[in-house]
Scaffold this motif. Structure first.
Motif, PDB file in Angstrom:
ATOM      1  N   ILE A 109      50.867  21.791  81.794  1.00  0.00           N
ATOM      2  CA  ILE A 109      50.298  20.494  82.176  1.00  0.00           C
ATOM      3  C   ILE A 109      49.257  20.713  83.273  1.00  0.00           C
ATOM      4  O   ILE A 109      48.195  20.095  83.286  1.00  0.00           O
ATOM      5  N   ALA A 110      49.574  21.624  84.183  1.00  0.00           N
ATOM      6  CA  ALA A 110      48.667  21.871  85.307  1.00  0.00           C
ATOM      7  C   ALA A 110      47.454  22.688  84.913  1.00  0.00           C
ATOM      8  O   ALA A 110      46.358  22.481  85.446  1.00  0.00           O
ATOM      9  N   ILE A 111      47.596  23.604  83.960  1.00  0.00           N
ATOM     10  CA  ILE A 111      46.527  24.578  83.748  1.00  0.00           C
ATOM     11  C   ILE A 111      45.688  24.311  82.495  1.00  0.00           C
ATOM     12  O   ILE A 111      44.557  24.806  82.373  1.00  0.00           O
ATOM     13  N   LEU A 112      46.202  23.537  81.540  1.00  0.00           N
ATOM     14  CA  LEU A 112      45.433  23.312  80.310  1.00  0.00           C
ATOM     15  C   LEU A 112      44.091  22.628  80.553  1.00  0.00           C
ATOM     16  O   LEU A 112      43.082  23.016  79.933  1.00  0.00           O
ATOM     17  N   PRO A 113      44.016  21.588  81.420  1.00  0.00           N
ATOM     18  CA  PRO A 113      42.678  21.034  81.688  1.00  0.00           C
ATOM     19  C   PRO A 113      41.728  22.083  82.262  1.00  0.00           C
ATOM     20  O   PRO A 113      40.530  22.085  81.931  1.00  0.00           O
ATOM     21  N   GLY A 114      42.244  22.976  83.116  1.00  0.00           N
ATOM     22  CA  GLY A 114      41.407  24.036  83.666  1.00  0.00           C
ATOM     23  C   GLY A 114      40.936  25.003  82.599  1.00  0.00           C
ATOM     24  O   GLY A 114      39.800  25.491  82.637  1.00  0.00           O
ATOM     25  N   MET A 115      41.805  25.298  81.622  1.00  0.00           N
ATOM     26  CA  MET A 115      41.392  26.168  80.512  1.00  0.00           C
ATOM     27  C   MET A 115      40.239  25.535  79.725  1.00  0.00           C
ATOM     28  O   MET A 115      39.269  26.203  79.368  1.00  0.00           O
ATOM     29  N   PHE A 143      52.668  23.563  72.269  1.00  0.00           N
ATOM     30  CA  PHE A 143      53.866  23.536  71.426  1.00  0.00           C
ATOM     31  C   PHE A 143      54.871  24.612  71.856  1.00  0.00           C
ATOM     32  O   PHE A 143      56.063  24.333  72.037  1.00  0.00           O
ATOM     33  N   LEU A 144      54.389  25.838  72.035  1.00  0.00           N
ATOM     34  CA  LEU A 144      55.296  26.918  72.440  1.00  0.00           C
ATOM     35  C   LEU A 144      55.832  26.698  73.850  1.00  0.00           C
ATOM     36  O   LEU A 144      56.944  27.126  74.180  1.00  0.00           O
ATOM     37  N   GLY A 145      55.036  26.009  74.675  1.00  0.00           N
ATOM     38  CA  GLY A 145      55.440  25.778  76.060  1.00  0.00           C
ATOM     39  C   GLY A 145      56.721  24.974  76.193  1.00  0.00           C
ATOM     40  O   GLY A 145      57.433  25.086  77.203  1.00  0.00           O
ATOM     41  N   ILE A 146      57.020  24.133  75.181  1.00  0.00           N
ATOM     42  CA  ILE A 146      58.250  23.332  75.277  1.00  0.00           C
ATOM     43  C   ILE A 146      59.449  24.049  74.654  1.00  0.00           C
ATOM     44  O   ILE A 146      60.543  23.501  74.622  1.00  0.00           O
ATOM     45  N   LEU A 147      59.243  25.259  74.164  1.00  0.00           N
ATOM     46  CA  LEU A 147      60.336  25.981  73.497  1.00  0.00           C
ATOM     47  C   LEU A 147      60.892  27.138  74.314  1.00  0.00           C
ATOM     48  O   LEU A 147      61.821  27.803  73.872  1.00  0.00           O
ATOM     49  N   TRP A 204      40.551  18.169  74.895  1.00  0.00           N
ATOM     50  CA  TRP A 204      41.723  18.736  74.231  1.00  0.00           C
ATOM     51  C   TRP A 204      42.766  19.194  75.258  1.00  0.00           C
ATOM     52  O   TRP A 204      43.968  19.093  75.026  1.00  0.00           O
ATOM     53  N   GLY A 205      42.302  19.696  76.401  1.00  0.00           N
ATOM     54  CA  GLY A 205      43.229  20.080  77.466  1.00  0.00           C
ATOM     55  C   GLY A 205      43.971  18.871  78.013  1.00  0.00           C
ATOM     56  O   GLY A 205      45.197  18.895  78.182  1.00  0.00           O
ATOM     57  N   TRP A 206      43.233  17.795  78.297  1.00  0.00           N
ATOM     58  CA  TRP A 206      43.881  16.572  78.805  1.00  0.00           C
ATOM     59  C   TRP A 206      44.822  15.986  77.750  1.00  0.00           C
ATOM     60  O   TRP A 206      45.894  15.503  78.085  1.00  0.00           O
ATOM     61  N   PHE A 207      44.413  16.029  76.506  1.00  0.00           N
ATOM     62  CA  PHE A 207      45.216  15.459  75.422  1.00  0.00           C
ATOM     63  C   PHE A 207      46.550  16.205  75.299  1.00  0.00           C
ATOM     64  O   PHE A 207      47.627  15.586  75.267  1.00  0.00           O
ATOM     65  N   THR A 208      46.491  17.515  75.242  1.00  0.00           N
ATOM     66  CA  THR A 208      47.716  18.310  75.093  1.00  0.00           C
ATOM     67  C   THR A 208      48.606  18.198  76.323  1.00  0.00           C
ATOM     68  O   THR A 208      49.835  18.098  76.209  1.00  0.00           O
ATOM     69  N   ALA A 209      47.990  18.197  77.497  1.00  0.00           N
ATOM     70  CA  ALA A 209      48.776  18.053  78.734  1.00  0.00           C
ATOM     71  C   ALA A 209      49.468  16.691  78.777  1.00  0.00           C
ATOM     72  O   ALA A 209      50.607  16.580  79.262  1.00  0.00           O
ATOM     73  N   ALA A 210      48.804  15.650  78.266  1.00  0.00           N
ATOM     74  CA  ALA A 210      49.429  14.321  78.255  1.00  0.00           C
ATOM     75  C   ALA A 210      50.630  14.284  77.310  1.00  0.00           C
ATOM     76  O   ALA A 210      51.666  13.686  77.626  1.00  0.00           O
ATOM     77  N   LEU A 211      50.492  14.943  76.154  1.00  0.00           N
ATOM     78  CA  LEU A 211      51.631  15.027  75.238  1.00  0.00           C
ATOM     79  C   LEU A 211      52.824  15.708  75.914  1.00  0.00           C
ATOM     80  O   LEU A 211      53.967  15.244  75.842  1.00  0.00           O
ATOM     81  N   LEU A 212      52.546  16.828  76.564  1.00  0.00           N
ATOM     82  CA  LEU A 212      53.612  17.554  77.259  1.00  0.00           C
ATOM     83  C   LEU A 212      54.215  16.715  78.383  1.00  0.00           C
ATOM     84  O   LEU A 212      55.434  16.735  78.608  1.00  0.00           O
ATOM     85  N   SER A 213      53.361  15.974  79.095  1.00  0.00           N
ATOM     86  CA  SER A 213      53.845  15.184  80.234  1.00  0.00           C
ATOM     87  C   SER A 213      54.864  14.149  79.794  1.00  0.00           C
ATOM     88  O   SER A 213      55.890  13.941  80.458  1.00  0.00           O
ATOM     89  N   ILE A 214      54.587  13.470  78.685  1.00  0.00           N
ATOM     90  CA  ILE A 214      55.514  12.428  78.229  1.00  0.00           C
ATOM     91  C   ILE A 214      56.881  13.036  77.923  1.00  0.00           C
ATOM     92  O   ILE A 214      57.916  12.498  78.325  1.00  0.00           O
ATOM     93  N   LEU A 215      56.880  14.168  77.235  1.00  0.00           N
ATOM     94  CA  LEU A 215      58.146  14.823  76.916  1.00  0.00           C
ATOM     95  C   LEU A 215      58.838  15.351  78.173  1.00  0.00           C
ATOM     96  O   LEU A 215      60.029  15.099  78.409  1.00  0.00           O
ATOM     97  N   ALA A 216      58.091  16.070  78.981  1.00  0.00           N
ATOM     98  CA  ALA A 216      58.690  16.778  80.116  1.00  0.00           C
ATOM     99  C   ALA A 216      59.161  15.819  81.207  1.00  0.00           C
ATOM    100  O   ALA A 216      60.293  15.934  81.705  1.00  0.00           O
ATOM    101  N   SER A 229      53.578   9.487  86.092  1.00  0.00           N
ATOM    102  CA  SER A 229      52.946  10.465  85.209  1.00  0.00           C
ATOM    103  C   SER A 229      53.120  10.086  83.743  1.00  0.00           C
ATOM    104  O   SER A 229      52.208  10.283  82.928  1.00  0.00           O
ATOM    105  N   THR A 230      54.283   9.534  83.405  1.00  0.00           N
ATOM    106  CA  THR A 230      54.495   9.105  82.021  1.00  0.00           C
ATOM    107  C   THR A 230      53.551   7.964  81.662  1.00  0.00           C
ATOM    108  O   THR A 230      52.942   7.955  80.581  1.00  0.00           O
ATOM    109  N   ILE A 231      53.427   6.986  82.572  1.00  0.00           N
ATOM    110  CA  ILE A 231      52.507   5.867  82.326  1.00  0.00           C
ATOM    111  C   ILE A 231      51.078   6.395  82.162  1.00  0.00           C
ATOM    112  O   ILE A 231      50.356   6.015  81.229  1.00  0.00           O
ATOM    113  N   ALA A 232      50.674   7.269  83.077  1.00  0.00           N
ATOM    114  CA  ALA A 232      49.304   7.795  83.029  1.00  0.00           C
ATOM    115  C   ALA A 232      49.065   8.581  81.741  1.00  0.00           C
ATOM    116  O   ALA A 232      47.966   8.518  81.161  1.00  0.00           O
TER     117      ALA A 232
END
Length: 584
Positions: free
Chosen positions: A282-288, A318-322, A212-224, A183-186
């Motif tokens: 990560i799961a729901i942002l692309p759906g949004m 951003f709030l999701g990681i806090l 934008w959903g895929w972009f934000t989910a990818a940012l979260l994926s790398i961190l999480a 997931s990190t590589i992807a």
């Protein structure tokens, strides 16, 4: 109308490749996207079957399964672990982010490829190895792990804690570790693709909200997933290297006394939920993002407050990681920390509410075209609202103390993430099916599938709020008929009819999905031929030279966009690109 882009030979301009090169060792992101979706389809079939076995056991605990016999408590806990792990990682994360991300994302930004094709292929095969490893754990001595998808120590850190906690738990750790790496590589691939491979004119403001959903989910994926991978390594060290990151000194588990260092299980909770809560987004942002675009497209309206919707997507990420600490209110957090996590959790309601208001305003008095994809998008909004309403309740530490270990949380979780996420996947499938196959899915079967799924989702998960309020615990394998548990049996007695109702509804919900599989298989061979752009969509994946498997895909003609998506008028529509001619 754009002419049909499907030809008799969709690979006419592509070099002929062997089966292995085309479907196994391919770097074509379209094929990799379909591979991810096929993997998720297998995973959802397995995960759903496991959930039905859990429901059958809860309603009829003495029921004997063919070739197995009664479901023992350790069997039930293994089912819980496998169901949660498979559905969360290999369905709700894999399908929207990696499946449709590979299949559609490059075209939506005007690119013909992903940034790192070889890494892309490697990521898929690592994910496939992860799923295979997890499924193989059921055949390990002692069976699959029984510590749940959250794998709380000290039970997960001690091999003798119970059946499945030896080799089964090691295989679980290996599986999720592989998944975290993949997931990190992807996600790195996704981010670099969006940043570097956008076509001319595709400014950040013109990006579709799905991107934008895929972009934000990818940012979260790398961190999480990076944090999760580190936590998995530490847990493995506790199990096999004599460390004590998560094991307190003097801890006695199933007759085994830990005499090493003085670690803390709370450390695992912090690390795990730093991954676990962003995982929801990560799961729901692309759906949004897809919901916003489909509501606009089928209502022939621009997305209401488009820039605000971009901002809310980033804010939710951003709030999701806090806010991971709100999963730990019952773990003995400092009261001040609990208050901080409670306030930040409630703050997520602000961007989430803004999204709901935008969806309602976009469709208000619009006479939308109620295709199956549109119905599932509207269903997504309904489920998101229903699940979201219970979020602020669970964000209150004093209320969470009572509700945390009950079915109330199961209901909240399944509405906001599982069912809303699945509805997003169904929207995507019905919407983009013509792009992949050149054929339409049956709208009649699709509408029947939608209404059955919508009814089944509510009748299955809504009553769980009531059983949760009645204090029915969510981790117990059996609630009645156990010697010496008269008080618990008396407590659960009133909810038994409701449990039976939930089980019948779950069986109905699962049965309705047969319609989807019939529609999918039949329409791929015998569906009505699709026009080039059957939904009159404006985004670039419908461009004749960018559509997956189109015969013009190999063209080197420059693609450029000249306006934002969702440009509609009363009598016609304008695509995001110039029809027929690209601007110089």
């Amino acid at each position: 109308m754009i002419p049909n882009q499907k030809s008799a030979n969709p690979h006419a301009l592509r070099p002929r490749l062997s089966f292995l090169r085309r479907y196994i060792f391919t770097t074509d992101h379209h094929v990799i996207g379909l591979q991810y979706l096929a993997l998720a389809l297998v995973a959802v079939a397995v995960g759903s079957t496991l959930s039905l076995l859990m429901r059958l056991h809860l309603s009829w605990p003495n029921l004997a399964l063919p070739f197995h016999g009664p479901i023992l408590p350790e069997d039930y806990l293994a089912l819980v672990t496998l169901h949660g792990t498979i559905m969360l990682f290999f369905v709700l994360t894999t399908a929207p982010q990696s499946g449709f991300g590979n299949l559609i994302l490059p075209a939506q930004i005007g690119s013909r490829t992903m940034a790192f094709p070889l890494l892309n292929a490697a990521s898929f095969w690592i994910t496939a190895a992860a799923l295979l490893t997890l499924l193989m754990s059921t055949f390990a001595q002692g069976g699959a792990a029984i510590s749940g998808w959250t794998a709380y120590p000290p039970l997960s850190a001690v091999a003798s804690a119970g059946p499945g906690q030896a080799l089964g738990m090691d295989l679980w750790l290996l599986s999720i570790g592989l998944f975290a790496i993949a997931s990190t590589i992807a996600s790195i691939n996704t981010l670099v693709t969006i940043i570097n491979l956008r076509c001319d004119g595709m400014t950040w403001e013109r990006l579709p909200l799905t991107v934008w959903g895929w972009f934000t989910a990818a940012l979260l994926s790398i961190l999480a997933f990076s944090v999760l991978l580190a936590a998995l390594v530490l847990l493995f060290c506790d199990r096999h290297a004599g460390t004590s990151f998560f094991l307190p000194a003097g801890d006695l588990v199933n007759g085994t006394l830990h005499s090493g260092g003085n670690g803390s299980p709370l450390l695992w909770l912090h690390l795990f939920w730093f991954f676990g809560h962003p995982e929801v987004y990560i799961a729901i942002l692309p759906g949004m993002g897809l919901t916003s675009m489909l509501l606009a497209n089928f209502s022939r309206r621009k997305v209401f407050a488009y820039r605000t919707m971009i901002l809310t997507t980033l804010l939710i990420g951003f709030l999701g990681i806090l806010v991971w600490g709100h999963h730990m209110f019952v773990a003995g957090l400092n009261p001040f920390a609990g208050t901080a996590f409670s306030i930040s959790t409630i703050a997520i309601a602000i961007p989430s509410t803004a999204k709901v208001l935008s969806w309602l305003a976009t469709t208000w008095r619009s006479r939308p075209h109620l295709t199956t994809a549109m119905l599932f998008s509207l269903g997504f909004v309904s489920l998101f609202i229903t699940g979201g309403l219970t979020g602020p309740i669970l964000a209150q530490p004093i209320l969470d103390q009572y509700l945390h270990n009950t079915f109330f949380v199961v209901a909240h979780f399944h509405f906001i993430m599982a069912m809303a996420g699945i509805f997003g996947l169904f929207s995507a499938t019905y919407y983009w099916f013509p792009l992949v196959t050149g054929r339409m899915m049956s709208e009649s079967l699709g509408r029947l599938h939608f209404w059955g799924t919508f009814l089944g989702a509510y009748t299955t998960f809504l009553p769980m709020h009531i059983t949760g309020l009645a204090a029915e615990p969510r981790h117990y394998a059996q609630l009645t008929g156990i010697p010496g548990t008269a008080a618990a049996s008396l407590l659960a007695h009133g909810s038994i009819p409701l449990q039976s109702h939930i089980t019948y509804s779950a069986i109905f919900l699962a049965s309705v999905q047969i319609l989807f599989f019939i529609n999918l298989i039949h329409s791929s061979h015998h569906g009505l031929p699709a026009t080039g752009n059957p939904w009159q969509a404006t985004t670039l994946e419908w461009h004749p030279e960018l559509a997956p498997f189109s015969d013009q895909f190999a063209s080197n003609e420059r693609i450029a966009v000249v306006r934002a998506p969702c440009a509609y008028s009363d009598t016609s529509f304008q695509t995001q690109w110039d029809t027929g001619h690209n601007p110089e």
